[in-house]
Scaffold this active site. Structure first.
Site, short mmCIF file in Angstrom:
data_model
loop_
_atom_site.label_atom_id
_atom_site.label_comp_id
_atom_site.label_asym_id
_atom_site.label_seq_id
_atom_site.Cartn_x
_atom_site.Cartn_y
_atom_site.Cartn_z
N ARG A 97 44.92 16.27 112.09
CA ARG A 97 43.56 16.46 112.61
C ARG A 97 42.88 15.10 112.82
NH1 ARG A 97 40.52 20.89 109.25
NH2 ARG A 97 39.15 20.73 111.07
N GLU A 141 46.41 19.33 95.04
CA GLU A 141 45.44 19.33 96.14
C GLU A 141 45.94 20.28 97.22
OE1 GLU A 141 45.12 15.45 97.90
OE2 GLU A 141 43.74 16.14 99.46
N HIS A 165 44.99 22.16 101.09
CA HIS A 165 44.18 22.34 102.29
C HIS A 165 44.83 23.41 103.15
CE1 HIS A 165 41.91 18.81 101.28
NE2 HIS A 165 43.06 18.22 101.00
N ARG A 185 34.69 31.28 109.35
CA ARG A 185 34.54 29.87 109.70
C ARG A 185 35.76 29.39 110.50
NH1 ARG A 185 35.69 24.86 105.57
NH2 ARG A 185 35.04 23.21 106.99
N ASN A 223 31.81 24.97 101.96
CA ASN A 223 32.06 25.76 103.17
C ASN A 223 33.24 26.71 103.07
OD1 ASN A 223 29.89 24.53 104.69
ND2 ASN A 223 31.16 22.69 104.74
C1 DQA Z 1 39.99 21.67 104.39
C2 DQA Z 1 40.15 20.45 105.29
C3 DQA Z 1 38.92 19.56 105.22
O1 DQA Z 1 39.08 18.45 106.08
C4 DQA Z 1 37.69 20.34 105.65
O2 DQA Z 1 36.55 19.54 105.53
C5 DQA Z 1 37.54 21.62 104.91
C6 DQA Z 1 38.72 22.44 104.70
C7 DQA Z 1 41.17 22.65 104.55
O3 DQA Z 1 41.33 23.52 103.68
O4 DQA Z 1 41.92 22.57 105.52
O5 DQA Z 1 36.44 22.02 104.57
O6 DQA Z 1 39.96 21.24 103.04
#
Ligand code: DQA
Length: 149
Positions: free
Chosen positions: A107, A98, A100, A18, A11
């Site tokens: 969240r 990692e 995000h 999005r 995604n």
């Molecule tokens: C994400 C956080 C994830 O929980 C979510 O499913 C995503 C995007 C982020 O970049 O904040 O697809 O990885």
């Protein structure tokens, strides 16, 4: 020059449209271009790849062994579900940061757990698109520290 794979999961190809209130208005192409520029200035070369498929992400991690020095990984929702991605990272023994865009800890509860975190050298979250550049800096800093040892 160190080589960094910037790997994005499901995604994240939809960034820009999005849920911009959560993920911001920056597209993945803009993020990848910024990573290229930022890495160049930091003395690294970036290769970018995105897939919505768990197996393709695992293949990309396997292919990184011997061809990349480290990985910046936003595994999207697979972060919270994928033992297979965790195992792939552990198998190739490459340093992984990692990333995000959102602060996953602020969240829903199901986003608080990461299968990537135990096999990453660190996690950057909550800084939006800037997080990718921070992760590149962290990885380049890690390479420098490691070369001193
Ligand atoms: C994400 C956080 C994830 O929980 C979510 O499913 C995503 C995007 C982020 O970049 O904040 O697809 O990885």
């Amino acid at each position: 020059m160190s080589r960094i794979l910037v790997l994005n999961g499901p995604n994240l190809n939809l960034l820009g449209t999005r849920q911009p209130e959560v993920y911001g208005g920056t597209t993945l192409k803009m993020i990848e271009d910024a990573c290229q520029q930022h890495a160049q200035a930091a003395g690294a070369i970036v290769t970018c790849f995105q897939s919505n498929h768990e197996g393709a992400l695992i293949d990309a991690i396997h292919a990184a062994k011997g061809t990349q020095d480290g990985i910046v990984l936003n595994a999207g929702a697979y972060t919270h579900t994928s033992v297979a991605l965790m195992d792939a990272i552990a198998s190739v023994e490459l340093p992984v940061i990692e990333v995000h865009l959102s602060n996953i800890h602020a969240r829903e509860r199901f986003r608080h757990h990461s299968y990537i975190a135990p096999v990453a050298i660190g996690q950057i979250c909550g800084f939006g698109a800037l997080g990718y550049n921070l992760a590149i800096d962290a990885l380049v800093g890690h390479f420098k520290e490691r070369s001193k040892a």
